[in-house]
Scaffold this active site. Structure first.
Site, PDB file in Angstrom:
ATOM      1  CG  ASP A  47      -9.636 -13.204  77.665  1.00 31.63           C
ATOM      2  OD1 ASP A  47      -9.910 -13.916  76.683  1.00 31.63           O
ATOM      3  OD2 ASP A  47      -8.520 -12.650  77.813  1.00 31.63           O
ATOM      4  CE1 TYR A  52      -2.684 -11.986  78.432  1.00 33.52           C
ATOM      5  CE2 TYR A  52      -4.801 -12.351  79.489  1.00 33.52           C
ATOM      6  CZ  TYR A  52      -4.071 -11.959  78.398  1.00 33.52           C
ATOM      7  OH  TYR A  52      -4.730 -11.525  77.282  1.00 33.52           O
ATOM      8  CE  LYS A  77      -6.553 -14.421  75.122  1.00 34.43           C
ATOM      9  NZ  LYS A  77      -6.716 -14.153  76.567  1.00 34.43           N
ATOM     10  CG  HIS A 110      -1.951 -15.116  73.395  1.00 41.68           C
ATOM     11  ND1 HIS A 110      -1.707 -15.132  74.744  1.00 41.68           N
ATOM     12  CD2 HIS A 110      -2.415 -13.871  73.138  1.00 41.68           C
ATOM     13  CE1 HIS A 110      -2.009 -13.967  75.278  1.00 41.68           C
ATOM     14  NE2 HIS A 110      -2.432 -13.178  74.322  1.00 41.68           N
TER      15      HIS A 110
END
Length: 277
Positions: A47, A52, A77, A110
């Site tokens: 994931d 990120y 996401k 998200h």
């Protein structure tokens, strides 16, 4: 490596490993050895997210891990500043390019960002990406019941999964009940409560009784609750430890004791109705 990990089936007929490796806060060169350790331990689900800022490293790790692409389940996401139909589709292609992949197994919104009122346009873009086969399944994160109902009322399409903050201190029973009624799978982020839960006396006592670690007890609780779960670690020993759950079992009394840990003020992360402010 254990091969007896459970898979879980989405309402679109596709399957995903119930236990995955999270990558939040994994950055730079730390990503590749962490994911290599995860694959060696037996994880087949990864994931990540555009926000990120590690999709390129995740892609490199996938390319180097020695596991065929079709044997992996990869999720990413779309971030809050890319809501809207065209912007979402561009963001998706950028994620694919960074990952070095032709498709992802799961693409997620998200956060709903309800003040922007654009998550419906974003969802319609995800439906199109699914229909094109570039996102095999589509889902959301941090959506509340009202957000989910609007998706259903407007498009007739519900997400296969809603990834939400979920741990013994914050169990979200009402939202999970909505998921169950509508065939949406619940996926837990921050499944260990950012380690706060691991110091709880009940968890420590159960871990001692079961000769397990506190993290194993909490992750096993998630598995038996039929949640998808994505713990994150960069420590190879802990990654392996988190995966060694399959011979562990919590009886009804243990499950009830953990259920009783739920708190009205247990949320650690942002409130989806207010984030971003």
């Amino acid at each position: 490596m254990s091969n007896n990990q459970p898979y879980i089936t989405f309402h679109d007929g596709r399957r995903a490993p119930q236990l995955g490796q999270g990558t939040w806060q994994l950055t730079g060169e730390a990503v590749i050895p962490a994911l290599q350790a995860a694959v060696e331990a037996g994880y087949r689900s990864i994931d990540t997210a555009a926000s990120y800022e590690n999709e390129a490293e995740v892609g490199r790790a996938i390319a180097q891990c020695g596991i065929p692409r079709e044997a992996l389940f990869v999720a990413t996401k779309v971030w809050n500043d890319r809501h809207g139909h065209d912007s979402t589709k561009s963001a998706f292609q950028e994620s694919l390019d960074r990952l070095g992949l032709d498709y992802v197994d799961l693409y997620l919104i998200h956060w709903p960002v309800p003040r922007g009122k654009r998550y419906l346009d974003t969802w319609e873009a995800l439906i199109q990406l699914r229909d094109e086969g570039r996102a095999r399944s589509i889902g959301v994160c941090n959506f509340q019941t009202g957000h989910l109902q609007r998706l259903l009322d407007s498009t007739g399409v519900l997400p296969v999964v809603n990834q939400i903050e979920l741990h013994p201190y914050f169990q979200q029973a009402e939202l999970r009940a909505y998921h169950a009624d509508h065939g949406i799978l619940t996926e837990a982020w921050s499944p260990l409560g950012r380690t706060q839960v691991l110091q709880d006396p009940v968890i420590l006592e159960l871990a001692h009784q079961l000769r397990a670690t506190p993290a194993q007890v909490v992750l096993r609780w998630h598995i038996q609750m039929e949640h998808m779960v994505i713990p994150k670690s960069s420590n190879p020993a802990r990654i392996q430890e988190n995966f060694n759950l399959w011979n562990l079992h919590l009886d009804e009394a243990a499950m009830a004791r953990i259920a009783a840990l739920d708190r009205a003020d247990g949320r650690i992360g942002p409130d989806p109705e207010k984030f971003p402010a």
